[in-house]
Design a protein around this motif. Structure first.
Motif, PDB file in Angstrom:
ATOM      1  N   GLU A   1     -12.243  -5.471  -2.598  1.00 32.62           N
ATOM      2  CA  GLU A   1     -12.734  -4.120  -2.914  1.00 32.62           C
ATOM      3  C   GLU A   1     -12.752  -3.203  -1.690  1.00 32.62           C
ATOM      4  O   GLU A   1     -12.887  -1.986  -1.832  1.00 32.62           O
ATOM      5  CB  GLU A   1     -14.154  -4.195  -3.488  1.00 32.62           C
ATOM      6  N   GLN A   2     -12.631  -3.755  -0.496  1.00 29.21           N
ATOM      7  CA  GLN A   2     -12.741  -2.960   0.729  1.00 29.21           C
ATOM      8  C   GLN A   2     -11.363  -2.646   1.297  1.00 29.21           C
ATOM      9  O   GLN A   2     -10.494  -3.522   1.341  1.00 29.21           O
ATOM     10  CB  GLN A   2     -13.556  -3.720   1.779  1.00 29.21           C
ATOM     11  N   PRO A   3     -11.147  -1.427   1.778  1.00 28.19           N
ATOM     12  CA  PRO A   3      -9.849  -1.091   2.369  1.00 28.19           C
ATOM     13  C   PRO A   3      -9.621  -1.735   3.735  1.00 28.19           C
ATOM     14  O   PRO A   3      -8.484  -1.923   4.158  1.00 28.19           O
ATOM     15  CB  PRO A   3      -9.882   0.433   2.483  1.00 28.19           C
ATOM     16  N   PHE A   4     -10.702  -2.059   4.432  1.00 24.85           N
ATOM     17  CA  PHE A   4     -10.612  -2.729   5.733  1.00 24.85           C
ATOM     18  C   PHE A   4     -11.972  -3.350   6.040  1.00 24.85           C
ATOM     19  O   PHE A   4     -12.986  -2.954   5.454  1.00 24.85           O
ATOM     20  CB  PHE A   4     -10.209  -1.743   6.843  1.00 24.85           C
ATOM     21  N   PRO A   5     -12.031  -4.330   6.946  1.00 24.75           N
ATOM     22  CA  PRO A   5     -13.327  -4.904   7.310  1.00 24.75           C
ATOM     23  C   PRO A   5     -14.100  -3.934   8.198  1.00 24.75           C
ATOM     24  O   PRO A   5     -13.603  -3.511   9.244  1.00 24.75           O
ATOM     25  CB  PRO A   5     -12.950  -6.177   8.065  1.00 24.75           C
TER      26      PRO A   5
ATOM     27  N   ALA B   1     -19.406  -2.811  14.365  1.00 24.56           N
ATOM     28  CA  ALA B   1     -18.721  -1.877  13.478  1.00 24.56           C
ATOM     29  C   ALA B   1     -17.347  -1.535  14.040  1.00 24.56           C
ATOM     30  O   ALA B   1     -17.180  -1.342  15.253  1.00 24.56           O
ATOM     31  CB  ALA B   1     -19.547  -0.612  13.307  1.00 24.56           C
ATOM     32  N   VAL B   2     -16.358  -1.473  13.138  1.00 26.87           N
ATOM     33  CA  VAL B   2     -14.991  -1.123  13.540  1.00 26.87           C
ATOM     34  C   VAL B   2     -14.422  -0.110  12.559  1.00 26.87           C
ATOM     35  O   VAL B   2     -14.948   0.086  11.471  1.00 26.87           O
ATOM     36  CB  VAL B   2     -14.069  -2.361  13.593  1.00 26.87           C
ATOM     37  N   GLY B   3     -13.314   0.499  12.945  1.00 22.47           N
ATOM     38  CA  GLY B   3     -12.642   1.460  12.087  1.00 22.47           C
ATOM     39  C   GLY B   3     -11.515   0.822  11.290  1.00 22.47           C
ATOM     40  O   GLY B   3     -11.377  -0.402  11.250  1.00 22.47           O
ATOM     41  N   PRO B   4     -10.660   1.649  10.663  1.00 24.45           N
ATOM     42  CA  PRO B   4      -9.613   1.136   9.775  1.00 24.45           C
ATOM     43  C   PRO B   4      -8.635   0.166  10.419  1.00 24.45           C
ATOM     44  O   PRO B   4      -8.086  -0.690   9.743  1.00 24.45           O
ATOM     45  CB  PRO B   4      -8.903   2.414   9.309  1.00 24.45           C
ATOM     46  N   ARG B   5      -8.396   0.294  11.723  1.00 29.47           N
ATOM     47  CA  ARG B   5      -7.453  -0.611  12.381  1.00 29.47           C
ATOM     48  C   ARG B   5      -8.153  -1.581  13.331  1.00 29.47           C
ATOM     49  O   ARG B   5      -7.496  -2.186  14.194  1.00 29.47           O
ATOM     50  CB  ARG B   5      -6.365   0.175  13.124  1.00 29.47           C
ATOM     51  N   GLY B   6      -9.436  -1.766  13.133  1.00 25.29           N
ATOM     52  CA  GLY B   6     -10.145  -2.712  13.982  1.00 25.29           C
ATOM     53  C   GLY B   6      -9.630  -4.127  13.855  1.00 25.29           C
ATOM     54  O   GLY B   6      -9.671  -4.904  14.816  1.00 25.29           O
ATOM     55  N   HIS B   7      -9.139  -4.477  12.659  1.00 20.36           N
ATOM     56  CA  HIS B   7      -8.603  -5.827  12.438  1.00 20.36           C
ATOM     57  C   HIS B   7      -7.197  -5.986  13.008  1.00 20.36           C
ATOM     58  O   HIS B   7      -6.689  -7.103  13.116  1.00 20.36           O
ATOM     59  CB  HIS B   7      -8.562  -6.132  10.936  1.00 20.36           C
ATOM     60  N   ALA B   8      -6.550  -4.862  13.376  1.00 22.00           N
ATOM     61  CA  ALA B   8      -5.127  -4.857  13.708  1.00 22.00           C
ATOM     62  C   ALA B   8      -4.855  -4.665  15.198  1.00 22.00           C
ATOM     63  O   ALA B   8      -3.741  -4.312  15.585  1.00 22.00           O
ATOM     64  CB  ALA B   8      -4.422  -3.755  12.915  1.00 22.00           C
TER      65      ALA B   8
ATOM     66  N   PRO C   1       0.854  -1.193   0.000  1.00 22.02           N
ATOM     67  CA  PRO C   1       0.000   0.000   0.000  1.00 22.02           C
ATOM     68  C   PRO C   1       0.887   1.238   0.000  1.00 22.02           C
ATOM     69  O   PRO C   1       2.031   1.192   0.468  1.00 22.02           O
ATOM     70  CB  PRO C   1      -0.783  -0.129   1.313  1.00 22.02           C
ATOM     71  N   GLU C   2       0.385   2.322  -0.523  1.00 23.97           N
ATOM     72  CA  GLU C   2       1.201   3.535  -0.607  1.00 23.97           C
ATOM     73  C   GLU C   2       1.688   3.948   0.767  1.00 23.97           C
ATOM     74  O   GLU C   2       0.903   4.072   1.717  1.00 23.97           O
ATOM     75  CB  GLU C   2       0.414   4.669  -1.269  1.00 23.97           C
ATOM     76  N   PHE C   3       3.001   4.109   0.877  1.00 26.10           N
ATOM     77  CA  PHE C   3       3.699   4.510   2.098  1.00 26.10           C
ATOM     78  C   PHE C   3       3.587   3.463   3.216  1.00 26.10           C
ATOM     79  O   PHE C   3       3.911   3.746   4.367  1.00 26.10           O
ATOM     80  CB  PHE C   3       3.236   5.892   2.582  1.00 26.10           C
TER      81      PHE C   3
ATOM     82  N   HIS D   1      -4.211  -3.066   3.768  1.00 30.55           N
ATOM     83  CA  HIS D   1      -4.744  -3.537   2.483  1.00 30.55           C
ATOM     84  C   HIS D   1      -3.693  -3.220   1.425  1.00 30.55           C
ATOM     85  O   HIS D   1      -3.382  -2.053   1.189  1.00 30.55           O
ATOM     86  CB  HIS D   1      -6.056  -2.806   2.191  1.00 30.55           C
ATOM     87  N   THR D   2      -3.130  -4.242   0.790  1.00 32.76           N
ATOM     88  CA  THR D   2      -2.048  -4.023  -0.176  1.00 32.76           C
ATOM     89  C   THR D   2      -2.628  -3.577  -1.506  1.00 32.76           C
ATOM     90  O   THR D   2      -2.891  -4.383  -2.404  1.00 32.76           O
ATOM     91  CB  THR D   2      -1.196  -5.292  -0.320  1.00 32.76           C
ATOM     92  N   CYS D   3      -2.804  -2.270  -1.616  1.00 32.51           N
ATOM     93  CA  CYS D   3      -3.401  -1.661  -2.807  1.00 32.51           C
ATOM     94  C   CYS D   3      -2.904  -0.230  -2.914  1.00 32.51           C
ATOM     95  O   CYS D   3      -2.758   0.462  -1.896  1.00 32.51           O
ATOM     96  CB  CYS D   3      -4.931  -1.707  -2.702  1.00 32.51           C
ATOM     97  N   ASN D   4      -2.616   0.210  -4.138  1.00 27.66           N
ATOM     98  CA  ASN D   4      -2.254   1.606  -4.365  1.00 27.66           C
ATOM     99  C   ASN D   4      -2.728   2.007  -5.750  1.00 27.66           C
ATOM    100  O   ASN D   4      -3.057   1.156  -6.585  1.00 27.66           O
ATOM    101  CB  ASN D   4      -0.737   1.806  -4.207  1.00 27.66           C
ATOM    102  N   ASN D   5      -2.783   3.302  -5.996  1.00 27.03           N
ATOM    103  CA  ASN D   5      -3.313   3.796  -7.268  1.00 27.03           C
ATOM    104  C   ASN D   5      -2.408   3.484  -8.455  1.00 27.03           C
ATOM    105  O   ASN D   5      -2.881   3.449  -9.600  1.00 27.03           O
ATOM    106  CB  ASN D   5      -3.539   5.306  -7.187  1.00 27.03           C
ATOM    107  N   HIS D   6      -1.135   3.248  -8.218  1.00 27.46           N
ATOM    108  CA  HIS D   6      -0.206   3.034  -9.326  1.00 27.46           C
ATOM    109  C   HIS D   6      -0.184   1.576  -9.796  1.00 27.46           C
ATOM    110  O   HIS D   6      -0.250   1.314 -11.001  1.00 27.46           O
ATOM    111  CB  HIS D   6       1.198   3.464  -8.906  1.00 27.46           C
TER     112      HIS D   6
END
Length: 475
Positions: A393-397, A404-411, A133-135, A140-145
């Motif tokens: 397709e999702q950046p995080f669960p 409900a959880v936020g971006p680092r709920g899985h971490a 992932p960018e930076f 989630h291993t995804c980036n625009n490039h």
């Protein structure tokens, strides 16, 4: 020697590095044959996985030189001829260190970062770079490039991050071992999602120099992602060691495990109230704990004796502050970055000295509390993640166990270990036939990497060979 038959090629592609080295020693296989088979496999399946983002075009010549050394009985080092994939945030001569960013992807670097230089001296064949992932600030291993990397166990789902490209490549047999970085769980969670072994060394155990600027204070360390504990040990011995260019590497402890049975604290839940975790992960943790008990460990199930809530609250600001400073020095990279990260850097630039002071004080408290916790335990066992791999397709669960959880709920299980600076070893847990991999981790005292690997090897002997390669590899 003639080219390898298909069955032999598959065994070599999915065997571990120690198996390969034995084959090279006996003359039953050559590094160039193994590499050719992996490159052929990558041409077939990586267009779907999207794990490898840059390749060393001269790698076959390097492999042939390894052939000659083995034929002459003079291997270069302990990894001579072993195909390795490297995370795309580590400098390697002649390849870009893209970091998921379009501007950096156009800029090959002219030197190796210190851990990569050590691998080359040991004879490793550096195939290329794996997607991030960018930076490297997301799970989630995804980036625009380069786009998203897929999990070879289920290509509709993520392999985790930020070392997801390395995990996917090693699990799919596109490289024998991989080198990742872990600043908040980035080795351990992808290893858990792909059935691999992942070692996050403690801060300073693997010296670093000539690399990218740190975005997460000193949390990020370099470590191996492998198919066996013995490979993780082999890679660790190559990577570890001090260097005067990294002052933190010169203050390492040499902790030894006590002679009594190892005391393992089993932690099922994090936080008060307990943060959500999927039931199948807790079931797998229970199975892993039973194996450790069978190995002879003394288990205690209790809450983590470290208050991580203050760190969780401040965690997003750590990366924001680091990114703000980096963008200040590299406006070209900032201009090419995704809007998400430009916004994050703006927030970081607006944070005052009070926020940074609070972060540093929180980190000190975490380190002191974690150090004290190991007076009563030789290892802490917990999951590597609270959620199973989610749709690509999702950046995080967004939902875990119905909440409900936020971006680092899985971490929730990993970042505090990075802040503490302690080592941790990710291991696959027993799962039902056909189920996705589930990972657990053993966290150790400062300087206990070898003790963790020894414990992991005993666990591995009991768990055995869990599964064949991902079905996608043969589809």
């Amino acid at each position: 020697m003639t080219s390898l038959c298909v069955d032999t090629s598959e065994r070599l592609a999915h065997g571990d590095a120690c198996f390969l080295l034995e084959a090279f020693q006996s003359g039953s296989a050559r590094p160039s044959d193994v590499l050719n088979a992996m490159l052929t496999r990558a041409a077939r399946i990586d267009p779907v996985l999207n794990a490898i983002v840059a390749r060393d075009e001269s790698i076959l010549d390097t492999a042939r030189a390894s052939d000659e050394r083995w034929a002459n009985g003079s291997p270069k080092g302990p990894l001579d001829g072993v195909p390795i994939i490297v995370k795309d945030n580590l400098h390697a001569t002649g390849l870009p260190t893209s970091w998921g960013n379009a501007a950096l992807a156009r800029q090959p670097v002219a030197h190796d970062e210190l851990p990569i230089a050590r691998l080359r001296r040991a004879g490793a064949l550096l195939i290329g770079k794996a997607n991030v992932p960018e930076f490297t600030l997301e799970g989630h291993t995804c980036n625009n490039h380069f786009g998203a990397t897929r999990n070879p166990w289920d290509v509709t789902r993520v392999p985790g991050g930020s070392s997801g490209g390395v995990a996917a490549a090693v699990a799919a047999g596109l490289a024998t071992v991989g080198i990742g970085t872990d600043g908040g769980g980035s080795i351990r969670r992808p290893a858990g999602y792909t059935g691999l072994i992942g070692l996050k060394p403690g801060i300073g155990t693997v010296a670093r120099a000539n690399g990218l600027p740190p975005l997460l204070l000193d949390f990020e360390t370099v470590g191996p992602m492998t198919r066996s504990v013995r490979d993780a040990s082999l890679l660790f011995e190559t990577l570890q060691g001090s260097d005067r260019r990294d002052a933190t590497s010169r203050k390492q402890l040499n902790c030894r495990r006590r002679q009594a049975p190892p005391r393992v604290l089993v932690v099922e839940h994090m936080g008060k109230p307990a943060a959500p975790v999927e039931v199948c992960i807790l079931d797998a943790l229970e199975c892993a704990a039973a194996l450790l008990e069978a190995y002879g460990c003394h288990l205690v199930c209790a809450a983590l004796p470290v208050d991580v809530a203050p760190l969780d609250a401040l965690w997003p600001h750590v990366g924001e502050i680091g990114l703000a400073e980096y963008f200040r020095t590299r406006p070209d990279v900032a201009a090419a970055a995704a809007p998400t990260w430009r916004d994050a850097a703006e927030r970081g630039a607006s944070l005052g000295a009070g926020t940074l002071s609070a972060i540093l004080a929180t980190v000190r408290a975490i380190r002191n509390a974690t150090s004290a916790a190991f007076a009563d335990a030789d290892a802490i066992l917990m999951p590597t993640a609270s959620a199973m791999p989610w749709p690509i397709e999702q950046p995080f669960p967004e939902i875990i166990d119905g909440r409900a959880v936020g971006p680092r709920g899985h971490a929730i299980y990993t970042g505090w270990v990075n802040a503490a600076g302690h080592p941790a070893l990710a291991l696959p847990a027993p799962v039902a036939e056909g189920a996705l991999p589930i990972g657990v981790q053993l966290i150790g005292d400062l300087g206990s990497e070898r003790a963790l690997l020894e414990l992991g090897a005993g666990y591995e002997r009991l768990i055995g060979d869990l599964r064949s390669p991902p079905p996608f590899v043969h589809s």
